[in-house]
Write a protein that holds these residues in place. Structure first.
Motif, PDB file in Angstrom:
ATOM      1  N   GLU A  48     -40.546 -33.111 -92.103  1.00 25.92           N
ATOM      2  CA  GLU A  48     -41.023 -33.267 -90.860  1.00 25.92           C
ATOM      3  C   GLU A  48     -39.989 -31.381 -90.744  1.00 25.92           C
ATOM      4  O   GLU A  48     -39.389 -30.574 -90.559  1.00 25.92           O
ATOM      5  N   SER A  49     -41.735 -30.365 -90.182  1.00 30.22           N
ATOM      6  CA  SER A  49     -41.265 -29.563 -89.819  1.00 30.22           C
ATOM      7  C   SER A  49     -42.044 -28.667 -88.837  1.00 30.22           C
ATOM      8  O   SER A  49     -43.055 -29.152 -88.076  1.00 30.22           O
ATOM      9  N   LEU A  50     -42.103 -27.490 -88.364  1.00 25.11           N
ATOM     10  CA  LEU A  50     -42.047 -26.575 -87.570  1.00 25.11           C
ATOM     11  C   LEU A  50     -42.494 -25.444 -88.079  1.00 25.11           C
ATOM     12  O   LEU A  50     -43.262 -24.603 -87.570  1.00 25.11           O
ATOM     13  N   VAL A  51     -42.663 -25.830 -89.105  1.00 24.05           N
ATOM     14  CA  VAL A  51     -43.983 -24.511 -89.431  1.00 24.05           C
ATOM     15  C   VAL A  51     -45.286 -24.409 -89.192  1.00 24.05           C
ATOM     16  O   VAL A  51     -45.986 -24.992 -89.806  1.00 24.05           O
ATOM     17  N   PRO A  52     -45.076 -23.117 -88.461  1.00 22.95           N
ATOM     18  CA  PRO A  52     -46.709 -22.855 -87.405  1.00 22.95           C
ATOM     19  C   PRO A  52     -47.651 -22.579 -89.345  1.00 22.95           C
ATOM     20  O   PRO A  52     -47.288 -21.439 -90.462  1.00 22.95           O
ATOM     21  N   ILE A  53     -49.216 -22.269 -88.645  1.00 25.17           N
ATOM     22  CA  ILE A  53     -50.199 -22.198 -89.617  1.00 25.17           C
ATOM     23  C   ILE A  53     -51.091 -22.189 -89.616  1.00 25.17           C
ATOM     24  O   ILE A  53     -52.101 -21.350 -89.383  1.00 25.17           O
ATOM     25  N   ASN A  54     -51.026 -21.657 -88.332  1.00 25.08           N
ATOM     26  CA  ASN A  54     -51.182 -20.479 -86.943  1.00 25.08           C
ATOM     27  C   ASN A  54     -53.344 -21.174 -86.914  1.00 25.08           C
ATOM     28  O   ASN A  54     -54.107 -20.403 -87.079  1.00 25.08           O
ATOM     29  N   ALA A  55     -53.123 -22.765 -86.642  1.00 21.51           N
ATOM     30  CA  ALA A  55     -54.246 -23.444 -87.042  1.00 21.51           C
ATOM     31  C   ALA A  55     -54.816 -24.046 -85.723  1.00 21.51           C
ATOM     32  O   ALA A  55     -53.929 -23.965 -84.746  1.00 21.51           O
TER      33      ALA A  55
END
Length: 379
Positions: A356-363
């Motif tokens: 699981e990840s909170l990494v944003p992809i500007n999406a």
């Protein structure tokens, strides 16, 4: 970070942050509304990185296909990894993508919890998706000629610039006039996408042609690996996401690709390659690991009813597509085969384990993108 421990507790802020960074994304999404400091903290690069490093729980994603082979849609299911649940379907996702058939979409990655979905066979799209936050981003089209064939794709992370990158191989076709008349020629092109700049650039073609087999290729620690050919010889092509350079290495000497499937995989941070025969109703698996040179790690003999290997689970079991296209779990220690009750058309299934990840992809979020999420009814 001031005020992190504000909601009714006297714990030090550093301890509160440490506790929160070990929670699943679903809990953090709910806790964003507790107070503004929490909402702000969950979006900082510091917390996102800490959460990624503290969260080693693996989720399982199953990709399949719903409907008939021409007009159906791709389906994604999160499988339960809880003890005793036998990898039953926990959630279903139906993303808004369509194609000409069930073989059009494949999954690359994962990389820090992010997946790259590759839509081929004329669709010519790549999509970044974080299944934990439900964000997805359809990448812009790279520059190319009007007539081209998509060959292959790779996805990974550049730790020096904190950037996610996609490598795309295409072959361009063009008409050229000569004394003998018009002739169609072609050349190879490699494009590199940067999420940070949201743009593509052309890079040098390595002179090696990768296979369009993402389920058989892999990403490990900043490097993407493909099966490839050069002058009819089978080898492995790699791309370093930091220095943006290609290199090659051989397959194990005692193995060839003729008559064998070969899967590249992450084996405890090292490149692994597992081989098994294409033909036959019983198949044996050999795992080789590259650590300066290839070493045979182990063999699994005579597993019945195997169409294709889909992946390994962390406790050593194998996910297998059976000859009747069911998802099956094989335990090498007990030799037990367990049907997990999931069916999909031949070659449409993929199993992907991701953190699981909170990494944003500007999406876009699931609501903006109309990703439909459903949970199976409880018996």
């Amino acid at each position: 970070m001031g005020g992190l421990s504000k909601p009714g507790c006297d714990l030090p802020e550093a301890l509160v942050l440490e506790i929160l960074s070990k929670l699943p994304v679903k809990s953090l999404t709910r806790f964003r509304s507790v107070c503004k400091p929490w909402f702000s903290s969950f979006q900082t690069p510091f917390f996102i990185t800490k959460h990624l490093h503290n969260n080693n729980h693996l989720n399982l994603l199953h990709k399949g296909f719903c409907g008939d082979t021409r007009d159906g849609v791709y389906s994604f299911s999160q499988l339960s990894t809880e003890k005793g649940r036998n990898f039953s379907v926990k959630e279903n996702f139906h993303l808004p993508f369509s194609g000409k058939g069930w073989s059009d979409l494949v999954v690359d990655g994962p990389c820090n919890g992010i997946l790259c979905l590759e839509l081929g066979d004329g669709c010519d799209k790549a999509v970044l998706w974080n299944p934990s936050t439900r964000e997805f981003k359809i990448l812009p089209q790279p520059p190319h000629s009007t007539s081209f064939d998509f060959l292959s794709l790779g996805f990974g992370y550049d730790s020096q610039t904190d950037d996610y990158k996609v490598v795309r191989f295409v072959v361009n076709y063009f008409e050229e006039d000569s004394d003998a008349g018009s002739m169609f020629e072609h050349n190879y092109q490699v494009d590199l996408y940067s999420l940070r700049s949201d743009s593509w650039k052309e890079i040098s073609y390595p002179g090696v042609e990768p296979y369009d087999l993402p389920p058989f290729n892999c990403y490990i620690n900043g490097v993407y690996y493909w099966h490839a050919t050069q002058s009819s010889a089978h080898l492995i092509l790699s791309f370093d996401m930091v220095n943006e350079k290609f290199s090659t290495l051989p397959l194990p000497q005692s193995q060839t690709s003729e008559g064998f499937y070969s899967h590249l995989l992450d084996f405890n941070g090292l490149l692994g390659a597992i081989f098994y025969p294409v033909e036959g109703t019983e198949k044996s698996f050999d795992l080789w690991v590259m650590n300066e040179s290839w070493t045979k790690q182990f063999s699994i003999e005579s597993v019945p009813g195997v169409e294709m290997l889909l992946g390994f689970w962390k406790t050593g079991e194998l996910f297998i597509e059976s000859l009747d296209h069911q998802l099956v779990l094989f335990d090498p220690s007990t030799r037990e085969l367990k049907n997990l009750g999931i069916h999909a058309p031949k070659w449409s299934m993929q199993i992907t384990a991701y953190v699981e990840s909170l990494v944003p992809i500007n999406a876009r979020s699931e609501h903006e993108g109309r990703i439909i999420i459903s949970r199976p009814a409880r018996n």
